[in-house]
Scaffold this motif. Structure first.
Motif, short mmCIF file in Angstrom:
data_model
loop_
_atom_site.label_atom_id
_atom_site.label_comp_id
_atom_site.label_asym_id
_atom_site.label_seq_id
_atom_site.Cartn_x
_atom_site.Cartn_y
_atom_site.Cartn_z
N LYS A 61 29.44 59.37 7.75
CA LYS A 61 28.52 60.14 8.57
C LYS A 61 27.47 60.85 7.71
O LYS A 61 26.37 61.13 8.17
N ASN A 87 34.40 63.74 12.38
CA ASN A 87 33.63 63.56 11.16
C ASN A 87 32.15 63.89 11.31
O ASN A 87 31.53 64.40 10.37
N ASN A 187 31.58 54.80 18.70
CA ASN A 187 30.35 54.98 19.47
C ASN A 187 29.36 53.85 19.18
O ASN A 187 28.30 53.79 19.77
N ALA A 188 29.71 53.00 18.22
CA ALA A 188 28.98 51.77 17.88
C ALA A 188 27.65 52.01 17.15
O ALA A 188 26.83 51.10 17.05
N ASN A 190 27.48 52.77 13.86
CA ASN A 190 27.57 52.25 12.49
C ASN A 190 27.38 50.74 12.44
O ASN A 190 26.66 50.23 11.59
N THR A 306 35.77 53.81 6.58
CA THR A 306 34.79 54.79 7.02
C THR A 306 35.05 56.24 6.62
O THR A 306 34.12 57.02 6.49
C1 LIG Z 1 32.47 57.87 13.35
C2 LIG Z 1 33.59 57.08 12.79
C3 LIG Z 1 33.83 55.74 13.15
C4 LIG Z 1 33.07 55.06 14.23
O1 LIG Z 1 31.71 54.87 13.97
P1 LIG Z 1 30.73 54.65 15.21
O2 LIG Z 1 29.38 54.69 14.62
O3 LIG Z 1 31.00 55.77 16.17
O4 LIG Z 1 31.10 53.32 15.81
C5 LIG Z 1 34.84 55.05 12.51
N1 LIG Z 1 35.60 55.65 11.56
C6 LIG Z 1 35.40 56.92 11.19
C7 LIG Z 1 36.29 57.51 10.16
C8 LIG Z 1 34.39 57.67 11.78
O5 LIG Z 1 34.23 58.94 11.41
#
Ligand SMILES: *Cc1c(COP(=O)(O)O)cnc(C)c1O
Length: 339
Positions: A61, A87, A187-188, A190, A306
């Motif tokens: 993020k 996050n 939320n799609a 990324n 992530t």
């Molecule tokens: C935000 C998040 C995701 C999902 O990403 P999106 O953009 O919402 O699809 C996955 N893993 C982690 C650890 C995140 O913080």
């Protein structure tokens, strides 16, 4: 300049900023890409892990947030707001503190991991616990941002995607060619950002997105009223970037599939014990998906991890073995150590 440049400086020519802009940075990006020998063996292809937990607040993020906050400062905002599964809140709080802006975050009550809550509070954000889920929180903060002079820093903010697309640049920088990218989808935002980044480089790896079974609207094609999964970061029933994610999947000849909580937790433990990489449960959905669904004929695969495992110590302790008590004497110590 020595050390990490921060991603706006590193990729200034590919981002909507100029050299004179008031860049808000904690030196995010340039995260490690680690070869995964055990996983490679297991799936019969070359697998690499993109360790996004190595960003300043412990998740990807930060890539989006440095851009969102830089834009907010440039536009004269005094406050930022977001809805979050954790996050985004931690990252917004940190970058807002850095920029000297006020920050409010709305999270589903009792549903966010301890580390993330601690971060948001420590950075001085106003943390609002909504008696509802993430999707309701997002609807509310969108409304609040429309009515008040507060910048919305969820991934509906296009600066977030601009920042997050740089992870695709880094993958191409290091691997030259990548055939498939496995990525958890909530939320799609990324998966949309990665695809944008790859397209800008005229690169087209298969985008393989994975959702948790209890929160898999993109797999079933239907909104989920009450999303449920152990992977709290992807506990989302109505993704804001729904169409974009489906478009990325189609254009890249990829797929979006579901993995169960048990499969997520298996991958979570395997990554920690076999590869030495501790990520949070949602992140492990990328590897769970690869193990379950494969990646077709892809030879070189990147799994996006992530967020950092320390974000969610509770889930870790529930999955891991227990500690061994020991009296302070040599014999007891020997028994304890040697088993
Ligand atoms: C935000 C998040 C995701 C999902 O990403 P999106 O953009 O919402 O699809 C996955 N893993 C982690 C650890 C995140 O913080």
């Amino acid at each position: 300049m020595s050390g990490r440049p921060g991603l706006i400086r590193r990729y200034l020519d590919r981002l909507p900023f100029e050299a004179g802009d008031p860049i808000v940075t904690l030196k995010e990006g340039s995260t490690p890409l680690v070869h995964a020998p055990w996983l490679s063996e297991r799936v019969g292809a070359e697998v690499h892990l993109k360790i996004e937990g190595a960003n300043p607040t412990g998740s990807f993020k930060d890539r989006g947030m440095c851009c969102a906050l830089t834009a907010a400062v440039k536009e004269g905002a005094e406050a930022v707001i977001c809805a979050s599964t954790g996050n985004t809140a931690a990252s917004a709080a940190a970058y807002a503190a850095r920029a000297g802006l006020r920050c409010a975050v709305m999270v589903p009550e009792g549903k966010i991991a301890t580390g993330k809550l601690a971060q948001a509070l420590m950075h001085g954000a106003r943390v609002i616990a909504l008696r509802g889920n993430f999707d309701q929180a997002l609807t509310l903060v969108r409304e609040l941002a429309a009515r008040h002079p507060i910048a919305l820093v969820n991934s509906v903010n296009h600066y977030r995607l601009e920042g997050q697309k740089t992870a695709a640049f880094e993958l191409v920088d290091e691997l030259e060619r990548v055939d498939a990218v496995c990525i958890p989808v909530g939320n799609a935002g990324n998966i949309t950002a990665y695809w944008k980044g790859f397209q800008e480089l005229a690169h087209a790896p298969r985008m393989l997105g994975f959702q948790a079974e209890g929160a898999a609207p993109l797999v079933t094609g239907r909104r989920v009223e009450h999303p449920e999964t152990v992977a709290s970061a992807i506990r989302i029933g109505n993704p804001a970037r729904w169409e974009e994610a489906m478009a990325a999947m189609t254009a890249s000849a990829g797929r979006i599939e579901a993995v169960s909580d048990a499969e997520i937790l298996d991958a979570y433990r395997l990554l920690a014990t076999r590869e030495g990489v501790f990520c949070e449960p949602a992140s492990a959905a990328s590897v769970a998906g690869l193990l379950k669904h494969g990646a077709g004929d892809a030879r070189r695969i990147a799994c996006v991890l992530t967020g950092h495992g320390l974000k969610d110590p509770q889930s870790a302790l529930e999955q891991a073995g227990s500690v061994i008590p020991c009296e302070p004497g040599l014999e007891a110590a020997e028994r304890a150590v040697l088993g």
